[in-house]
Design a protein around this motif. Structure first.
Motif, PDB file in Angstrom:
ATOM      1  N   ASN A  62      -4.192-114.901 -21.946  1.00  0.00           N
ATOM      2  CA  ASN A  62      -4.488-113.575 -21.394  1.00  0.00           C
ATOM      3  C   ASN A  62      -3.853-112.528 -22.305  1.00  0.00           C
ATOM      4  OD1 ASN A  62      -1.942-114.414 -20.708  1.00  0.00           O
ATOM      5  ND2 ASN A  62      -1.956-113.547 -18.647  1.00  0.00           N
ATOM      6  N   ARG A  63      -4.547-112.290 -23.417  1.00  0.00           N
ATOM      7  CA  ARG A  63      -4.010-111.376 -24.419  1.00  0.00           C
ATOM      8  C   ARG A  63      -3.868-109.971 -23.840  1.00  0.00           C
ATOM      9  NH1 ARG A  63      -8.130-113.983 -26.875  1.00  0.00           N
ATOM     10  NH2 ARG A  63      -7.574-115.695 -28.248  1.00  0.00           N
ATOM     11  N   PRO A  64      -2.774-109.320 -24.115  1.00  0.00           N
ATOM     12  CA  PRO A  64      -2.579-107.963 -23.588  1.00  0.00           C
ATOM     13  C   PRO A  64      -3.502-106.968 -24.287  1.00  0.00           C
ATOM     14  CG  PRO A  64      -0.790-108.553 -25.085  1.00  0.00           C
ATOM     15  CD  PRO A  64      -1.624-109.784 -24.903  1.00  0.00           C
ATOM     16  N   ASP A  65      -4.027-106.034 -23.514  1.00  0.00           N
ATOM     17  CA  ASP A  65      -4.874-104.975 -24.057  1.00  0.00           C
ATOM     18  C   ASP A  65      -3.959-103.900 -24.647  1.00  0.00           C
ATOM     19  OD1 ASP A  65      -6.533-102.867 -24.556  1.00  0.00           O
ATOM     20  OD2 ASP A  65      -7.638-102.990 -22.664  1.00  0.00           O
ATOM     21  N   ALA A  66      -4.039-103.678 -25.945  1.00  0.00           N
ATOM     22  CA  ALA A  66      -3.122-102.753 -26.629  1.00  0.00           C
ATOM     23  C   ALA A  66      -3.272-101.325 -26.089  1.00  0.00           C
ATOM     24  CB  ALA A  66      -3.385-102.777 -28.126  1.00  0.00           C
ATOM     25  N   LYS A  67      -4.533-100.888 -25.868  1.00  0.00           N
ATOM     26  CA  LYS A  67      -4.759 -99.520 -25.383  1.00  0.00           C
ATOM     27  C   LYS A  67      -4.212 -99.351 -23.968  1.00  0.00           C
ATOM     28  CE  LYS A  67      -8.771 -98.124 -28.132  1.00  0.00           C
ATOM     29  NZ  LYS A  67     -10.195 -97.706 -28.106  1.00  0.00           N
ATOM     30  N   ASN A  68      -4.447-100.367 -23.137  1.00  0.00           N
ATOM     31  CA  ASN A  68      -3.966-100.320 -21.761  1.00  0.00           C
ATOM     32  C   ASN A  68      -2.442-100.305 -21.729  1.00  0.00           C
ATOM     33  OD1 ASN A  68      -4.439-100.315 -18.938  1.00  0.00           O
ATOM     34  ND2 ASN A  68      -3.856-102.474 -18.853  1.00  0.00           N
ATOM     35  N   ALA A  69      -1.819-101.105 -22.606  1.00  0.00           N
ATOM     36  CA  ALA A  69      -0.358-101.156 -22.677  1.00  0.00           C
ATOM     37  C   ALA A  69       0.202 -99.797 -23.097  1.00  0.00           C
ATOM     38  CB  ALA A  69       0.076-102.229 -23.671  1.00  0.00           C
ATOM     39  N   LEU A  70      -0.478 -99.140 -24.044  1.00  0.00           N
ATOM     40  CA  LEU A  70      -0.049 -97.817 -24.504  1.00  0.00           C
ATOM     41  C   LEU A  70      -0.188 -96.783 -23.381  1.00  0.00           C
ATOM     42  CD1 LEU A  70       0.882 -96.127 -26.962  1.00  0.00           C
ATOM     43  CD2 LEU A  70      -1.521 -95.745 -27.507  1.00  0.00           C
ATOM     44  N   TYR A  71      -1.275 -96.900 -22.618  1.00  0.00           N
ATOM     45  CA  TYR A  71      -1.506 -95.994 -21.489  1.00  0.00           C
ATOM     46  C   TYR A  71      -0.396 -96.151 -20.444  1.00  0.00           C
ATOM     47  CZ  TYR A  71      -3.697 -94.161 -17.237  1.00  0.00           C
ATOM     48  OH  TYR A  71      -3.947 -93.479 -16.089  1.00  0.00           O
ATOM     49  N   GLN A  72      -0.071 -97.418 -20.114  1.00  0.00           N
ATOM     50  CA  GLN A  72       0.970 -97.691 -19.124  1.00  0.00           C
ATOM     51  C   GLN A  72       2.334 -97.176 -19.601  1.00  0.00           C
ATOM     52  OE1 GLN A  72       0.554 -98.792 -16.126  1.00  0.00           O
ATOM     53  NE2 GLN A  72      -1.623 -99.289 -16.319  1.00  0.00           N
ATOM     54  N   ALA A  73       2.600 -97.353 -20.892  1.00  0.00           N
ATOM     55  CA  ALA A  73       3.876 -96.880 -21.450  1.00  0.00           C
ATOM     56  C   ALA A  73       3.968 -95.358 -21.380  1.00  0.00           C
ATOM     57  CB  ALA A  73       4.010 -97.350 -22.891  1.00  0.00           C
ATOM     58  N   THR A  74       2.838 -94.671 -21.645  1.00  0.00           N
ATOM     59  CA  THR A  74       2.806 -93.199 -21.591  1.00  0.00           C
ATOM     60  C   THR A  74       3.063 -92.711 -20.175  1.00  0.00           C
ATOM     61  OG1 THR A  74       1.190 -93.217 -23.399  1.00  0.00           O
ATOM     62  CG2 THR A  74       1.427 -91.161 -22.170  1.00  0.00           C
ATOM     63  N   ILE A  75       2.418 -93.368 -19.203  1.00  0.00           N
ATOM     64  CA  ILE A  75       2.613 -93.019 -17.788  1.00  0.00           C
ATOM     65  C   ILE A  75       4.083 -93.192 -17.392  1.00  0.00           C
ATOM     66  CG2 ILE A  75       2.074 -93.695 -15.400  1.00  0.00           C
ATOM     67  CD1 ILE A  75      -0.223 -92.223 -16.697  1.00  0.00           C
ATOM     68  N   LYS A  76       4.664 -94.315 -17.813  1.00  0.00           N
ATOM     69  CA  LYS A  76       6.056 -94.617 -17.480  1.00  0.00           C
ATOM     70  C   LYS A  76       7.009 -93.583 -18.067  1.00  0.00           C
ATOM     71  CE  LYS A  76       9.210 -98.585 -17.437  1.00  0.00           C
ATOM     72  NZ  LYS A  76       9.424 -99.980 -17.899  1.00  0.00           N
ATOM     73  N   GLN A  77       6.767 -93.233 -19.329  1.00  0.00           N
ATOM     74  CA  GLN A  77       7.613 -92.234 -19.985  1.00  0.00           C
ATOM     75  C   GLN A  77       7.432 -90.852 -19.362  1.00  0.00           C
ATOM     76  OE1 GLN A  77       6.454 -92.671 -24.061  1.00  0.00           O
ATOM     77  NE2 GLN A  77       7.575 -94.589 -24.357  1.00  0.00           N
ATOM     78  N   GLY A  78       6.186 -90.551 -18.961  1.00  0.00           N
ATOM     79  CA  GLY A  78       5.914 -89.270 -18.296  1.00  0.00           C
ATOM     80  C   GLY A  78       6.655 -89.154 -16.972  1.00  0.00           C
ATOM     81  N   ASP A  79       6.639 -90.243 -16.177  1.00  0.00           N
ATOM     82  CA  ASP A  79       7.370 -90.260 -14.906  1.00  0.00           C
ATOM     83  C   ASP A  79       8.865 -90.051 -15.129  1.00  0.00           C
ATOM     84  OD1 ASP A  79       5.100 -90.652 -13.457  1.00  0.00           O
ATOM     85  OD2 ASP A  79       5.317 -92.837 -13.269  1.00  0.00           O
ATOM     86  N   PHE A  80       9.386 -90.711 -16.169  1.00  0.00           N
ATOM     87  CA  PHE A  80      10.813 -90.596 -16.488  1.00  0.00           C
ATOM     88  C   PHE A  80      11.163 -89.149 -16.856  1.00  0.00           C
ATOM     89  CE2 PHE A  80      14.201 -90.800 -19.751  1.00  0.00           C
ATOM     90  CZ  PHE A  80      15.215 -91.321 -18.958  1.00  0.00           C
ATOM     91  N   LEU A  81      10.278 -88.503 -17.646  1.00  0.00           N
ATOM     92  CA  LEU A  81      10.503 -87.123 -18.063  1.00  0.00           C
ATOM     93  C   LEU A  81      10.468 -86.178 -16.865  1.00  0.00           C
ATOM     94  CD1 LEU A  81      10.860 -85.084 -20.380  1.00  0.00           C
ATOM     95  CD2 LEU A  81       8.370 -85.019 -20.609  1.00  0.00           C
ATOM     96  N   LEU A  82       9.498 -86.373 -15.955  1.00  0.00           N
ATOM     97  CA  LEU A  82       9.400 -85.530 -14.760  1.00  0.00           C
ATOM     98  C   LEU A  82      10.641 -85.652 -13.887  1.00  0.00           C
ATOM     99  CD1 LEU A  82       5.642 -86.077 -13.789  1.00  0.00           C
ATOM    100  CD2 LEU A  82       6.689 -83.940 -14.535  1.00  0.00           C
ATOM    101  N   ASN A  83      11.149 -86.895 -13.744  1.00  0.00           N
ATOM    102  CA  ASN A  83      12.374 -87.104 -12.954  1.00  0.00           C
ATOM    103  C   ASN A  83      13.554 -86.370 -13.564  1.00  0.00           C
ATOM    104  OD1 ASN A  83      11.125 -88.721 -11.056  1.00  0.00           O
ATOM    105  ND2 ASN A  83      11.536 -90.625 -12.171  1.00  0.00           N
ATOM    106  N   ARG A  84      13.652 -86.400 -14.889  1.00  0.00           N
ATOM    107  CA  ARG A  84      14.744 -85.711 -15.576  1.00  0.00           C
ATOM    108  C   ARG A  84      14.655 -84.192 -15.375  1.00  0.00           C
ATOM    109  NH1 ARG A  84      17.416 -88.534 -19.740  1.00  0.00           N
ATOM    110  NH2 ARG A  84      18.684 -86.635 -19.866  1.00  0.00           N
ATOM    111  N   ILE A  85      13.417 -83.664 -15.443  1.00  0.00           N
ATOM    112  CA  ILE A  85      13.206 -82.219 -15.269  1.00  0.00           C
ATOM    113  C   ILE A  85      13.587 -81.795 -13.853  1.00  0.00           C
ATOM    114  CG2 ILE A  85      11.433 -80.403 -15.163  1.00  0.00           C
ATOM    115  CD1 ILE A  85      10.005 -81.917 -17.484  1.00  0.00           C
ATOM    116  N   GLN A  86      13.196 -82.631 -12.850  1.00  0.00           N
ATOM    117  CA  GLN A  86      13.534 -82.327 -11.461  1.00  0.00           C
ATOM    118  C   GLN A  86      15.038 -82.297 -11.232  1.00  0.00           C
ATOM    119  OE1 GLN A  86      11.339 -85.264  -9.270  1.00  0.00           O
ATOM    120  NE2 GLN A  86       9.427 -84.076  -9.257  1.00  0.00           N
ATOM    121  N   LYS A  87      15.735 -83.280 -11.824  1.00  0.00           N
ATOM    122  CA  LYS A  87      17.202 -83.324 -11.705  1.00  0.00           C
ATOM    123  C   LYS A  87      17.847 -82.108 -12.356  1.00  0.00           C
ATOM    124  CE  LYS A  87      17.657 -88.383 -11.473  1.00  0.00           C
ATOM    125  NZ  LYS A  87      18.093 -89.605 -12.206  1.00  0.00           N
ATOM    126  N   LEU A  88      17.318 -81.714 -13.517  1.00  0.00           N
ATOM    127  CA  LEU A  88      17.840 -80.565 -14.245  1.00  0.00           C
ATOM    128  C   LEU A  88      17.616 -79.288 -13.473  1.00  0.00           C
ATOM    129  CD1 LEU A  88      19.140 -79.672 -16.922  1.00  0.00           C
ATOM    130  CD2 LEU A  88      16.855 -79.421 -17.866  1.00  0.00           C
TER     131      LEU A  88
END
Length: 387
Positions: free
Chosen positions: A355-381
């Protein structure tokens, strides 16, 4: 580290490797008898009183007081002569002669294994040095001390210092030598990818015989490349490299290890790999990473095999590798659980499904994860600013 032919390995680094083997539990007792004799001969011929005391403290050799007293007397006599030469040079000669006298004292401290005093004396010598090239040579001496004692903090600081010196100038020969020193440091600290890049850049310009022979350099280059490069790069930069082709046949099992992986002859690969394990285990720089390297190589070869199939029977894979079904089943289950292989085992059907990982899908998931992390940091700030 010592005055010798430029095409020979440093006697201190040979001694360091012999001491490592003498302490290694997998080395046969009969070999340790010869190794101990070689170590003692090297210590006595170089009058290494401080290092001899360290070996006695580590219970590598037994103390012989007469040898110890004799070496200590010779050390004191030689240091007295070197101090007199420094004093004479400062009174009667020029700056160049003063530097040479200080350098001679530095090299003697290195020769006898007096680490701290050698480093101090090298700093004194540096204050008497103007040319960038000569300053670089002092850094190379410091790096060799670092590799002799496996002092990675000293090596790291010396590499940074060398890079800063090269910003002031410096010739290509010394820059190329530094790449091999840095590559060895990266390999010894498990940064195999960077070590591969540095080694491959140095293949055609290798002159650092004081660290190891050219055959050993090729051995390290091939080992690091196999777990760092993709198939295309491995073919272009390693398998077809004329410098590697001229030497690889002299190293047992290495040519078969490299070529059988590329040619997908997995049974031959495993046999060659088994032949190399002892060499890797008994290498001073690779030994701490032995288990890690074994895992990484198997990950590469299993991934390459599975890449060709959507599904394959465990029996077919076991046959290709020349091992039992039980062995492959156990191996793959470990690698799958660790996230190293992208496949699943159908135990009932005896089939592996990839079950080879889909590179584009993995990049999309990573972007979403990083975006959530950034939003949490902004809210705390924003909460902190509101307060």
């Amino acid at each position: 580290m010592d005055a010798q032919d430029g095409n020979q390995q440093s006697l201190q680094l040979i001694l360091g490797h012999n001491v490592f083997l003498l302490k290694h539990p997998d080395v046969a007792d009969i070999d340790k008898v010869r190794l101990k004799e070689d170590v003692l001969n090297a210590v006595k011929s170089n009058e290494m009183t401080p290092y001899y005391e360290t070996l006695v403290a580590d219970k590598v050799v037994e103390v012989d007081q007469s040898i110890l007293d004799s070496m200590r007397a010779k050390n004191e006599d030689e240091i007295k002569k070197l101090d007199e030469k420094i004093a004479d040079a400062e009174e009667n000669l020029g700056e160049s002669e003063v530097r040479e006298a200080h350098l001679a004292k530095s090299l003697y401290y290195i020769q006898i294994g007096e680490k701290e005093k050698a480093l101090e004396q090298l700093k004194v010598t540096e204050t008497k040095t103007v040319a960038v090239g000569q300053k670089m040579d002092l850094v190379f001496y410091t790096l060799q001390i670092g590799f002799f004692y496996m002092d990675f903090d000293l090596i790291s600081k010396s590499l940074d210092k060398a890079k800063n010196l090269f910003e002031e100038g410096g010739d290509w020969e010394r820059k190329n030598r530094l790449k091999v020193y840095e590559g060895l440091y990266c390999m010894a600290t498990r940064n195999f990818k960077k070590a591969t890049d540095l080694f491959l850049h140095s293949i055609s310009t290798f002159t650092t015989y004081e660290l190891f022979p050219y055959e050993t350099f090729i051995f390290y280059t091939v080992l690091t490349s196999i777990i760092s490069l993709d198939r295309v790069s491995l073919k272009q930069k390693v398998i077809d490299a004329p410098e590697i082709l001229t030497v690889i046949g002299k190293i047992p099992n290495l040519s078969e290890f490299l070529n059988s992986l590329y040619d997908c002859r997995y049974k031959s690969f495993f046999l060659a790999f088994a032949g190399l394990t002892e060499q890797i285990k008994l290498d001073r720089y690779l030994h701490p990473h032995f288990r890690f390297y074994m895992r990484e190589v198997r990950t590469v070869v299993y991934s390459q095999f599975l890449e060709s199939y959507k599904s394959v029977t465990i029996e077919a894979m076991a046959k290709a590798f020349g091992v039992s079904v039980e062995f492959i089943d156990l191996e793959l289950s470990r690698f799958i659980a660790a996230g190293k292989l992208h496949c699943k085992i159908d135990k009932v059907a005896g089939v592996l499904e990839t079950n080879r990982p889909d590179a584009k899908n993995a990049l999309y998931q990573a972007t979403i994860k990083q975006g959530d992390f950034l939003l949490n940091r902004i809210q705390k700030l924003s909460r902190v600013i509101d307060l």
